[in-house]
Design an enzyme around this catalytic site. Structure first.
Site, PDB file in Angstrom:
ATOM      1  N   ARG A 143      10.916  19.673  -4.356  1.00 41.95           N
ATOM      2  CA  ARG A 143      11.931  20.376  -3.686  1.00 41.95           C
ATOM      3  C   ARG A 143      11.450  20.947  -2.404  1.00 41.95           C
ATOM      4  O   ARG A 143      10.130  21.476  -2.233  1.00 41.95           O
ATOM      5  CB  ARG A 143      12.566  21.160  -4.352  1.00 41.95           C
ATOM      6  CG  ARG A 143      13.559  20.628  -5.516  1.00 41.95           C
ATOM      7  CD  ARG A 143      14.401  21.589  -6.057  1.00 41.95           C
ATOM      8  NE  ARG A 143      15.377  22.191  -5.330  1.00 41.95           N
ATOM      9  CZ  ARG A 143      15.381  23.278  -4.723  1.00 41.95           C
ATOM     10  NH1 ARG A 143      14.852  24.150  -5.045  1.00 41.95           N
ATOM     11  NH2 ARG A 143      16.387  23.800  -3.902  1.00 41.95           N
ATOM     12  N   LYS A 193       6.311  26.447 -15.154  1.00 47.59           N
ATOM     13  CA  LYS A 193       7.024  24.986 -14.802  1.00 47.59           C
ATOM     14  C   LYS A 193       6.224  23.833 -15.524  1.00 47.59           C
ATOM     15  O   LYS A 193       4.831  23.979 -15.400  1.00 47.59           O
ATOM     16  CB  LYS A 193       6.939  25.142 -13.290  1.00 47.59           C
ATOM     17  CG  LYS A 193       7.650  23.482 -12.893  1.00 47.59           C
ATOM     18  CD  LYS A 193       7.896  23.614 -11.152  1.00 47.59           C
ATOM     19  CE  LYS A 193       8.657  22.553 -10.768  1.00 47.59           C
ATOM     20  NZ  LYS A 193       9.082  22.543  -9.237  1.00 47.59           N
ATOM     21  N   ARG A 208      14.695  33.780  -7.625  1.00 48.98           N
ATOM     22  CA  ARG A 208      13.630  34.438  -8.290  1.00 48.98           C
ATOM     23  C   ARG A 208      14.150  35.610  -9.097  1.00 48.98           C
ATOM     24  O   ARG A 208      14.941  36.343  -8.733  1.00 48.98           O
ATOM     25  CB  ARG A 208      12.659  35.013  -7.096  1.00 48.98           C
ATOM     26  CG  ARG A 208      12.116  34.074  -6.064  1.00 48.98           C
ATOM     27  CD  ARG A 208      11.079  33.428  -6.910  1.00 48.98           C
ATOM     28  NE  ARG A 208      10.389  32.491  -5.969  1.00 48.98           N
ATOM     29  CZ  ARG A 208       9.986  31.361  -6.161  1.00 48.98           C
ATOM     30  NH1 ARG A 208      10.105  30.884  -7.448  1.00 48.98           N
ATOM     31  NH2 ARG A 208       9.072  30.653  -5.477  1.00 48.98           N
TER      32      ARG A 208
END
Length: 317
Positions: free
Chosen positions: A115, A180, A315
């Protein structure tokens, strides 16, 4: 390079003479191929008098293994050793008018896209990098929220292989304990009422630290979290089957209504104070899940605001 990697994939020693005979080349040519493998990040152990071997077994992707694991025959499978971008290959495949759906995967991707223009690192024959393309005949509106549904599919497959606590971070990061493990990138090729969607997925199975030096966020992989090394072919097959089911549901008009509460069951930001940044502004509030279109619900000063995709990063404060 794929042929010599396949010969070495059993983690056993193979002499240069043996490799040369199998490949139909000289020992000098074998040596050059091994050096090429090393140049792209593959470690090859060389022991005088014994030959060459990899430090661990390698499972290469194969159509027969994917079919055996349940990928239907009406889904085209395109596998290669190396490409710049599987999403790019999918676009080319669609432009040629070939049959859909299709799953395109490689052992090495050199210019993978994440992204916001980031590069997606994948290593060589250790992770899963693929694109799945589907044709929707009811126009682009029918796919609203599809990327979030894909996140649910990935989370379900992770649970199947033994990850107990996968999480989803809006809009489409898949995490384990805040790290992640998978990225999702959707691209659309629309032409009037026909909409082709390319679903790009990069899943960390076994990452090399050297490939991750430029990654600016915490990451993890399956090998570091499971007792046994999972099969890349089985995982890719399971993901493909999930994506088929998802695309059929969206095609039938059920879309995010079906996945809204499933997604929220994995939501790592729910009830957390977050900052949402776009190119033009920053907003702060409390994340309250998603709506039926997949938009993030942000509570600001007691009011719910629906924020859609695009260049938005979230965030936790």
């Amino acid at each position: 390079m794929q042929a010599v990697l396949a010969l070495l994939s059993d983690n056993e020693f193979h002499s240069g003479e043996e490799l040369g005979a199998a490949l139909g080349v000289t020992r000098a040519a074998v040596w050059k191929k091994l050096k090429k493998l090393e140049s792209i990040g593959v470690t090859v152990h060389s022991v005088k008098g014994r030959g060459y071997r990899l430090p661990a077994p390698v499972e290469l992707l194969s159509e027969s293994a994917l079919r055996k694991s349940g990928v239907p025959n009406d889904v085209a499978i395109k596998l290669a050793f190396e490409t710049e971008s599987t999403n790019g290959d999918a676009k080319q495949y669609i432009s040629q008018g070939k049959s859909l759906p299709v799953v395109i995967s490689v052992e090495r991707q050199t210019q993978g896209k994440g992204r916001r223009g980031r590069q997606w690192e994948s290593g060589v024959a250790k992770n899963i990098t693929f694109s799945f393309a589907w044709r929707f005949d009811n126009g682009p509106n029918v796919v609203e929220g599809l990327s979030l549904a894909v996140g649910v599919a990935v989370a379900r497959v992770l649970k199947k292989v033994g990850i107990p606590n996968p999480g989803l971070k809006w809009p489409n990061d898949v995490q384990v304990d805040g790290q992640k493990i998978c990225g999702i990138l959707l691209e659309m090729v629309a032409d009037q009422d026909v909409c082709h969607v390319i679903i790009g997925v990069g899943l960390n199975v076994e990452m090399d630290d050297g490939f991750m030096t430029l990654v600016d966020q915490p990451w993890t992989d399956l090998v570091s979290r499971l007792k046994a090394r999972p099969s890349r072919n089985v995982i890719l097959a399971e993901l493909t089957k999930e994506l088929i089911d998802i695309c059929q549901l969206f095609e039938d008009g059920n879309g995010m209504k079906h996945f809204q509460y499933q997604w929220q069951a994995y939501d790592v930001l729910f009830n957390q104070t977050v900052t949402v940044s776009t190119v033009s502004q920053q907003r702060q509030g409390i994340a309250r899940g998603i709506d039926q279109k997949g938009a993030l619900l942000l509570e600001e000063n007691g009011e719910l605001v629906a924020l859609h995709g695009g260049e938005i990063s979230v965030r936790r404060v």
